[in-house]
Write a protein that holds these residues in place. Structure first.
Motif, PDB file in Angstrom:
ATOM      1  N   ASP A 141       1.040  -1.144  -0.068  1.00  0.00           N
ATOM      2  CA  ASP A 141      -0.077   0.161   0.235  1.00  0.00           C
ATOM      3  C   ASP A 141       0.785   1.170   0.088  1.00  0.00           C
ATOM      4  N   MET A 142       1.820   1.242   0.864  1.00  0.00           N
ATOM      5  CA  MET A 142       2.845   2.563   0.872  1.00  0.00           C
ATOM      6  C   MET A 142       3.562   2.573  -0.325  1.00  0.00           C
ATOM      7  N   ARG A 143       3.878   1.610  -0.948  1.00  0.00           N
ATOM      8  CA  ARG A 143       4.771   1.673  -2.168  1.00  0.00           C
ATOM      9  C   ARG A 143       3.738   2.100  -3.379  1.00  0.00           C
ATOM     10  N   LEU A 144       2.574   1.749  -3.329  1.00  0.00           N
ATOM     11  CA  LEU A 144       1.429   2.247  -4.631  1.00  0.00           C
ATOM     12  C   LEU A 144       1.116   3.681  -4.375  1.00  0.00           C
ATOM     13  N   VAL A 145       0.996   3.820  -3.122  1.00  0.00           N
ATOM     14  CA  VAL A 145       0.723   5.426  -2.920  1.00  0.00           C
ATOM     15  C   VAL A 145       1.939   6.398  -3.235  1.00  0.00           C
ATOM     16  N   ARG A 146       2.954   6.118  -3.045  1.00  0.00           N
ATOM     17  CA  ARG A 146       4.319   6.790  -3.472  1.00  0.00           C
ATOM     18  C   ARG A 146       4.320   6.803  -5.231  1.00  0.00           C
ATOM     19  N   SER A 147       4.110   5.878  -5.691  1.00  0.00           N
ATOM     20  CA  SER A 147       4.405   5.633  -7.076  1.00  0.00           C
ATOM     21  C   SER A 147       3.170   6.348  -7.776  1.00  0.00           C
ATOM     22  N   ARG A 148       1.888   6.147  -7.443  1.00  0.00           N
ATOM     23  CA  ARG A 148       0.766   6.638  -7.937  1.00  0.00           C
ATOM     24  C   ARG A 148       0.484   8.138  -7.575  1.00  0.00           C
ATOM     25  N   TRP A 149       0.745   8.506  -6.495  1.00  0.00           N
ATOM     26  CA  TRP A 149       0.398   9.988  -5.686  1.00  0.00           C
ATOM     27  C   TRP A 149       1.699  10.497  -5.147  1.00  0.00           C
ATOM     28  N   PRO A 150       2.755  10.876  -6.153  1.00  0.00           N
ATOM     29  CA  PRO A 150       3.898  11.158  -5.394  1.00  0.00           C
ATOM     30  C   PRO A 150       4.059  12.408  -4.288  1.00  0.00           C
ATOM     31  N   ASP A 151       2.992  13.229  -4.501  1.00  0.00           N
ATOM     32  CA  ASP A 151       2.700  14.336  -3.574  1.00  0.00           C
ATOM     33  C   ASP A 151       1.713  13.971  -2.312  1.00  0.00           C
ATOM     34  N   ALA A 152       1.459  12.903  -2.181  1.00  0.00           N
ATOM     35  CA  ALA A 152       0.584  12.260  -1.027  1.00  0.00           C
ATOM     36  C   ALA A 152       1.357  12.100   0.280  1.00  0.00           C
ATOM     37  N   GLU A 177      10.167   0.210   6.868  1.00  0.00           N
ATOM     38  CA  GLU A 177      11.624   0.046   6.480  1.00  0.00           C
ATOM     39  C   GLU A 177      12.113  -0.737   5.420  1.00  0.00           C
ATOM     40  N   SER A 178      11.305  -1.793   4.952  1.00  0.00           N
ATOM     41  CA  SER A 178      11.706  -2.704   3.862  1.00  0.00           C
ATOM     42  C   SER A 178      11.622  -1.962   2.569  1.00  0.00           C
ATOM     43  N   LEU A 179      10.981  -0.995   2.433  1.00  0.00           N
ATOM     44  CA  LEU A 179      10.970  -0.128   1.170  1.00  0.00           C
ATOM     45  C   LEU A 179      12.159   0.900   1.072  1.00  0.00           C
ATOM     46  N   ALA A 180      12.638   0.844  -0.189  1.00  0.00           N
ATOM     47  CA  ALA A 180      13.618   1.709  -0.499  1.00  0.00           C
ATOM     48  C   ALA A 180      13.091   3.078  -0.202  1.00  0.00           C
ATOM     49  N   ALA A 199      13.222   8.380  10.072  1.00  0.00           N
ATOM     50  CA  ALA A 199      13.909   7.963   8.924  1.00  0.00           C
ATOM     51  C   ALA A 199      12.993   7.188   7.823  1.00  0.00           C
ATOM     52  N   THR A 200      11.809   6.668   8.375  1.00  0.00           N
ATOM     53  CA  THR A 200      11.030   6.071   7.602  1.00  0.00           C
ATOM     54  C   THR A 200       9.809   7.117   6.778  1.00  0.00           C
ATOM     55  N   GLY A 201       9.793   8.300   7.231  1.00  0.00           N
ATOM     56  CA  GLY A 201       9.057   9.466   6.776  1.00  0.00           C
ATOM     57  C   GLY A 201       7.840   9.798   7.772  1.00  0.00           C
ATOM     58  N   CYS A 202       7.914   9.302   8.928  1.00  0.00           N
ATOM     59  CA  CYS A 202       6.911  10.041   9.748  1.00  0.00           C
ATOM     60  C   CYS A 202       7.128  11.413   9.966  1.00  0.00           C
ATOM     61  N   VAL A 203       6.030  12.304   9.760  1.00  0.00           N
ATOM     62  CA  VAL A 203       6.154  13.807   9.843  1.00  0.00           C
ATOM     63  C   VAL A 203       5.404  14.413  10.632  1.00  0.00           C
ATOM     64  N   TYR A 204       4.163  13.687  11.307  1.00  0.00           N
ATOM     65  CA  TYR A 204       3.668  14.317  12.049  1.00  0.00           C
ATOM     66  C   TYR A 204       3.224  13.232  13.222  1.00  0.00           C
ATOM     67  N   LEU A 205       2.840  13.176  14.585  1.00  0.00           N
ATOM     68  CA  LEU A 205       2.737  12.407  15.494  1.00  0.00           C
ATOM     69  C   LEU A 205       1.603  12.992  16.415  1.00  0.00           C
ATOM     70  N   ALA A 206       0.398  12.346  16.662  1.00  0.00           N
ATOM     71  CA  ALA A 206      -0.552  12.851  17.777  1.00  0.00           C
ATOM     72  C   ALA A 206      -0.604  11.908  18.616  1.00  0.00           C
ATOM     73  N   ALA A 207      -0.547  12.222  20.064  1.00  0.00           N
ATOM     74  CA  ALA A 207      -0.724  11.435  21.180  1.00  0.00           C
ATOM     75  C   ALA A 207      -1.421  11.976  22.246  1.00  0.00           C
ATOM     76  N   GLY A 208      -2.175  11.042  22.916  1.00  0.00           N
ATOM     77  CA  GLY A 208      -3.150  11.448  23.849  1.00  0.00           C
ATOM     78  C   GLY A 208      -2.653  11.828  25.160  1.00  0.00           C
ATOM     79  N   VAL A 209      -2.578  12.968  26.050  1.00  0.00           N
ATOM     80  CA  VAL A 209      -2.267  13.331  27.461  1.00  0.00           C
ATOM     81  C   VAL A 209      -3.752  12.919  28.120  1.00  0.00           C
ATOM     82  N   GLU A 210      -4.960  13.116  27.363  1.00  0.00           N
ATOM     83  CA  GLU A 210      -6.228  12.840  28.159  1.00  0.00           C
ATOM     84  C   GLU A 210      -6.322  13.826  29.374  1.00  0.00           C
TER      85      GLU A 210
END
Length: 500
Positions: free
Chosen positions: A209-220, A241-244, A270-281
């Motif tokens: 799924d990740m590979r297809l997203v990058r190839s079909r919608w490079p700006d996604a 991580e197994s992806l190039a 390193a794998t491309g995470c740009v935003y993380l949301a976590a709960g303090v609650e």
């Protein structure tokens, strides 16, 4: 069979610059995964299926063909009344109506007043049974099985093309929603996933799924919709991580702080995470998932601040989710701790939530027994800034006064300047700056209107005390604004929910 699938992600047109700036592009990309799965299953079962996302503009009935046999509508609870009004229209035209999605799971009995079939947890097998067999009006069904057949990005590609068209603006990105897991190992009493069994998807599907997203919608940018990303961290992140490197799209996650250990942060970056949301609650509850089991109050604040500070040093976008007003909150300290954290960490986006209780959760059952759920509150107002329950330790005037102060800290000038000047991808900076510049003022205005109504309108107190079933003027005006002409399709009995 000719089937239409309508995903309702908004019920009102844009009313302010904040909604225009944040919503004009973002809303249409909030299509839920469930309706897209239904589209794929219907195609696989040999049906002629049409799909549309309603984002608040125009006539939702115009989005699907006129000659449908069946319409499947999905909606969150805040959009339930619009779904009910549309169901009335479709039934008048002889179309069989099915409701799915979060509201169907939260309020099946209320929904059954308007739909022929209400489906909680759904899979292809159950959908096939419903479409084949005669099912009486008002039937409530649930698969009773964990979802194992999750359509791939390749199978949803046509629907993703439809909902993620890029307008060509340099600061905007397509958003593709994926799952790496279903269910959650935690049992938070307010969460609809409290009793769902956690199950990680196979590494092959995540990778493909990740590979297809990058190839079909490079700006996604991929939005992982998992209730709790990375519980099986090595398996899930290992698949990415197994992806190039040039096969990995940027991605956004929601997870618990207990998952985000120091040694894992660099792997996420390193794998491309740009935003993380976590709960303090809350500062007095739900500490296990925040990685601060056994800690409360200021002790929890220090632990949580340390974790968010470490995350912000590595990832460009960080969000902390709070709930202010839970039963364990009392006095001024909870609000002061939230404000202190926001002042200490201007790098984070603070998301401040009002307690809103949904059916199908232990907290809902508890509050219903205690007669603390506002029985006459229309589902369309299950959203900020409205109170849908009686708070245990705050009167409304005190509560909204403290909440206004919290939001001022969340959208402070210092925080705005930080996000304006920080180093971050342009689209993330644009999101944060526009949100800080516009959304905060709108939220504070809404909270002030609530406080003023409680102060000046006796009908508010009568409504919350159960002495009156008539909606206060503020709430009736909000309903008409949100539902527009569809309000006329719903009588007073229709908008009063069946809670039990």
């Amino acid at each position: 069979m000719k089937i239409g699938v309508l995903d309702i992600v908004a019920d009102a047109a844009y009313e302010s610059f904040a909604n225009l700036a944040m919503g004009a592009y973002y809303r249409r990309q909030k299509g839920q995964l469930g309706p897209q799965f239904v589209v794929v299953w219907c195609r696989q079962l040999g049906h002629d299926v049409s799909y549309a996302v309603y984002a608040g503009h125009g006539d939702p009935l115009s989005l699907l063909p006129d000659d449908l046999d069946v319409v499947f509508i999905s909606a969150f609870t805040r959009y339930a009344l619009l779904a009910y009004a549309l169901a009335k229209r479709y039934r008048q035209a002889g179309v069989r109506t099915i409701l799915g999605g979060p509201h169907a799971k939260a309020a099946p009995l209320d929904s059954a007043r308007f739909f022929d079939v209400v489906i909680g947890d759904c899979d292809r097998e159950l959908l096939d049974e419903v479409l084949k067999g005669p099912v009486g009006p008002g039937t409530v069904l649930d698969s009773g099985r964990p979802l194992t057949d999750i359509p791939s990005v390749a199978e949803r590609a046509a629907e993703l093309d439809q909902t993620t068209r890029n307008p060509g603006l340099p600061l905007w990105r397509r958003m593709i929603h994926l799952l790496a897991s279903t269910g959650c190992p935690y049992d938070c009493n307010f969460c609809s996933d409290w009793n769902s069994r956690y199950r990680a998807l196979g590494t092959e599907q995540v990778r493909d799924d990740m590979r297809l997203v990058r190839s079909r919608w490079p700006d996604a940018t991929v939005i992982f919709s998992d209730p709790n990303f990375g519980v099986r961290f090595d398996q899930t992140v290992g698949a990415i991580e197994s992806l190039a490197p040039d096969e990995r799209p940027a991605y956004v996650i929601q997870c618990t702080l207990s998952v985000v250990k120091d040694e894992r942060l660099e792997r996420l970056r390193a794998t491309g995470c740009v935003y993380l949301a976590a709960g303090v609650e809350s500062w007095a509850d739900y500490s296990g998932k925040a990685g601060s089991a056994g800690k409360q109050g200021r002790e929890k604040l220090e632990q949580v601040c340390s974790r968010f500070e470490a995350i912000a040093r590595v990832l460009p976008g960080v969000q902390a989710n709070f709930i202010f007003g839970v039963d364990q909150d009392e006095g001024g300290e909870p609000a002061e701790l939230i404000k202190e954290m926001l002042r200490r960490l201007p790098s984070i986006n603070g998301e401040i939530n009002i307690p809103t209780v949904y059916g199908g959760t232990p907290l809902f059952d508890q509050l219903l027994r205690e007669d603390r759920i506002v029985r006459g509150m229309p589902y369309a107002l299950y959203r900020p800034p409205y109170l849908t329950m009686t708070l245990k330790n705050y009167d409304p005037l005190d509560y909204f006064s403290q909440l206004i102060d919290i939001q001022k800290a969340a959208f402070s000038a210092r925080s705005f300047r930080y996000h304006l000047t920080r180093e971050a991808p342009a689209y993330l900076k644009a999101y944060s700056v526009i949100r800080k510049a516009t959304e905060g003022a709108e939220q504070i205005r809404g909270l002030r209107r609530m406080r003023q109504a409680f102060l000046q309108d006796p009908a508010m107190g009568d409504f919350y005390a159960g002495r009156s079933t008539g909606l206060p003027q503020l709430y009736e005006a909000a309903l008409r604004r949100l539902l527009g002409r569809h309000r006329e399709l719903l009588c007073d009995e229709d908008i009063r929910p069946v809670l039990a």
